[in-house]
Design a protein around this motif. Structure first.
Motif, PDB file in Angstrom:
ATOM      1  N   UNK A 126     -30.590  44.588  60.467  1.00  0.00           N
ATOM      2  CA  UNK A 126     -30.582  45.202  59.142  1.00  0.00           C
ATOM      3  C   UNK A 126     -29.460  44.675  58.250  1.00  0.00           C
ATOM      4  N   UNK A 127     -28.296  44.343  58.868  1.00  0.00           N
ATOM      5  CA  UNK A 127     -27.144  43.946  58.057  1.00  0.00           C
ATOM      6  C   UNK A 127     -26.594  42.562  58.395  1.00  0.00           C
ATOM      7  N   UNK A 128     -26.818  42.065  59.615  1.00  0.00           N
ATOM      8  CA  UNK A 128     -26.208  40.789  60.004  1.00  0.00           C
ATOM      9  C   UNK A 128     -26.875  39.582  59.355  1.00  0.00           C
ATOM     10  N   UNK A 129     -28.107  39.740  58.909  1.00  0.00           N
ATOM     11  CA  UNK A 129     -28.797  38.609  58.274  1.00  0.00           C
ATOM     12  C   UNK A 129     -28.141  38.211  56.961  1.00  0.00           C
ATOM     13  N   UNK A 130     -27.344  39.095  56.382  1.00  0.00           N
ATOM     14  CA  UNK A 130     -26.674  38.787  55.124  1.00  0.00           C
ATOM     15  C   UNK A 130     -25.352  38.069  55.280  1.00  0.00           C
ATOM     16  N   UNK A 131     -24.925  37.816  56.504  1.00  0.00           N
ATOM     17  CA  UNK A 131     -23.661  37.121  56.726  1.00  0.00           C
ATOM     18  C   UNK A 131     -23.833  35.618  56.539  1.00  0.00           C
ATOM     19  N   UNK A 132     -22.716  34.925  56.301  1.00  0.00           N
ATOM     20  CA  UNK A 132     -22.729  33.484  56.054  1.00  0.00           C
ATOM     21  C   UNK A 132     -23.346  32.751  57.251  1.00  0.00           C
ATOM     22  N   UNK A 133     -24.399  31.966  57.039  1.00  0.00           N
ATOM     23  CA  UNK A 133     -25.087  31.313  58.160  1.00  0.00           C
ATOM     24  C   UNK A 133     -24.194  30.465  59.057  1.00  0.00           C
ATOM     25  N   UNK A 134     -23.301  29.650  58.462  1.00  0.00           N
ATOM     26  CA  UNK A 134     -22.450  28.783  59.279  1.00  0.00           C
ATOM     27  C   UNK A 134     -21.502  29.607  60.146  1.00  0.00           C
ATOM     28  N   UNK A 135     -21.136  30.804  59.689  1.00  0.00           N
ATOM     29  CA  UNK A 135     -20.247  31.669  60.461  1.00  0.00           C
ATOM     30  C   UNK A 135     -20.956  32.273  61.661  1.00  0.00           C
ATOM     31  N   UNK A 136     -22.273  32.471  61.547  1.00  0.00           N
ATOM     32  CA  UNK A 136     -23.046  33.088  62.635  1.00  0.00           C
ATOM     33  C   UNK A 136     -23.452  32.094  63.714  1.00  0.00           C
TER      34      UNK A 136
END
Length: 430
Positions: A126-136
């Motif tokens: 619900x919320x992690x998809x909005x984090x910076x892709x390179x950081x994930x």
């Protein structure tokens, strides 16, 4: 900031660490306190032992507790190498803390393969998809989410502008030959060119890793691990280029016994103006100020130079960040804490107070430090990214990279020998 300083690497044997590791296990598992209140205790292991991060994180835990009266966050803060040692013992015991620091990569995969880490894909979608892709990226294993980032960045050279000016160096070098010339110019003015924590093997690994990326290219560095072969000419050349630097005797007196974040260590040598440079991650300014005085406006940043004729580009970066993972079966309160820690409000506070780079895109405007902006600019313009080798690779292989490179820097291994030693361990892991 703690590896941040992260003082980062070097596993000790699990048997040596076992006695240390088990002492801190009480509270693991999100247990109830046994009273009528039904409070859930969540144990959080992190490596943020330097200021201001240590106090900022403790305050965030208190804030979360205030918002969640039935949850108690028990913080266990350990310096990087001690943390790794204890985690080695806990992995062997099969019991990890509820929330624990991770750099992702091969180390996290080993923990996942052992069935010790919670799959966060559905619980955070619900919320992690909005984090910076390179950081994930470092925390994705087989397209599943096993960690949530709180920081991202890269390793580069942090330098003292005043000392460069004193040595007649007008602009930071962009080539390896230019870098060696800068080292010679600094030595000619009786300025220690580079501070190095020789006691902690991970600090020297950065040099060999970057040189391997510049000679062979970023993709070849990971392919070598996949193929279990580091004997290609480019990897031997990386060792020779590093030896060329070592032969100039660029490091501070007593560097082989120096730690990273202590008052007499690598970061302090730069922060106190005793050495002109260090090769370190995005947390460097915070640790320099905590261990020493800090350089203020005299501190600058430049990317690792290119190697003339090499296959790698100066826009290929080496680094990573920090994240948190959960033990398998961790309580919902631990997931709630990760959501709180990855919120825009928390990320803004971390950016402003602890010098991390934002992992929440909406918090990017909170970044004001000129050097951290330079790091972010380099990251955004990067054409390739390589996670720290002692995290990207399986633990035994990462440890061998660290130790072999440390041996080369200490003068006990040749460039050819380190390529052979690393390859031998890679093949043994088959």
């Amino acid at each position: 900031m703690g590896d941040p300083a992260l003082s980062r690497r070097g596993f000790l044997a699990a048997s040596a660490a076992a006695g240390l590791g088990m002492t801190a296990l009480s509270g693991c598992g999100g247990d109830s306190d046994g009273g009528s209140s039904g409070t859930t205790t969540v144990e959080w292991w992190n490596i943020s032992t330097t200021q201001p991060t240590k106090d900022v994180w403790a305050a965030l835990a208190k804030k979360f507790e205030a918002q969640n009266p039935k949850v108690k966050i028990k913080i266990v803060q350990l310096e990087n190498d001690a943390y790794k040692s204890k985690m080695t013992a806990l992995i062997a015991s099969g019991k990890l803390p509820d929330i624990f620091h991770t750099w992702g990569g091969g180390v996290l995969r080993q923990q996942v393969d052992a069935g010790l880490v919670e799959d966060l894909t559905d619980r955070t979608k619900e919320w992690s998809e909005g984090l910076l892709p390179v950081a994930k990226e470092p925390y994705l294993i087989d397209d599943q989410v096993y960690g949530i980032p709180f920081d991202i960045g890269m390793v580069g050279f942090w330098y003292n502008k005043a000392l460069f000016k004193k040595a007649g160096i007008d602009t930071p070098p962009t080539t390896w030959s230019g870098f060696l010339d800068a080292v010679r110019a600094l030595k000619a003015k009786n300025i220690t060119p580079i501070a190095l924590a020789g006691k902690e093997a991970w600090t020297g690994m950065y040099y060999w890793a970057y040189l391997a990326m510049r000679t062979a290219g970023a993709e070849a560095v990971q392919k070598a691990a996949d193929d279990k072969d580091f004997t290609a000419p480019e990897f031997v050349q990386a060792g020779r280029l590093l030896k060329e630097l070592v032969d100039l005797q660029p490091f501070q007196k007593g560097f082989l016994g120096a730690a990273y974040s202590t008052p007499s260590g690598q970061a302090a040598a730069v922060g106190n103006g005793k050495a002109a440079m260090e090769l370190m991650g995005q947390w460097a300014p915070v640790v320099q100020a905590d261990a020493g005085k800090g350089l203020g406006d005299d501190l600058g940043f430049f990317p690792f130079p290119e190697v003339e004729g090499g296959k790698g580009a100066i826009t290929e970066v080496f680094g990573g960040g920090g994240g948190h993972a959960l033990r398998r079966g961790a309580p919902q309160a631990a997931v709630d804490f990760l959501k709180f820690f990855a919120s825009e409000t928390t990320d803004r506070e971390l950016v402003k107070k602890t010098g991390v780079l934002p992992v929440v895109p909406a918090a990017e405007d909170a970044l004001t430090d000129v050097n951290l902006k330079a790091v972010q600019t380099q990251l955004k313009a990067s054409t390739g990214f390589q996670l720290y080798l002692d995290q990207a690779y399986a633990p035994a292989l990462g440890q061998e990279v660290n130790e072999s490179v440390a041996a080369l820097i200490a003068g006990s291994k040749s460039p050819e020998q380190i390529s052979e030693s690393i390859t031998k361990v890679a093949k043994e892991e088959q």
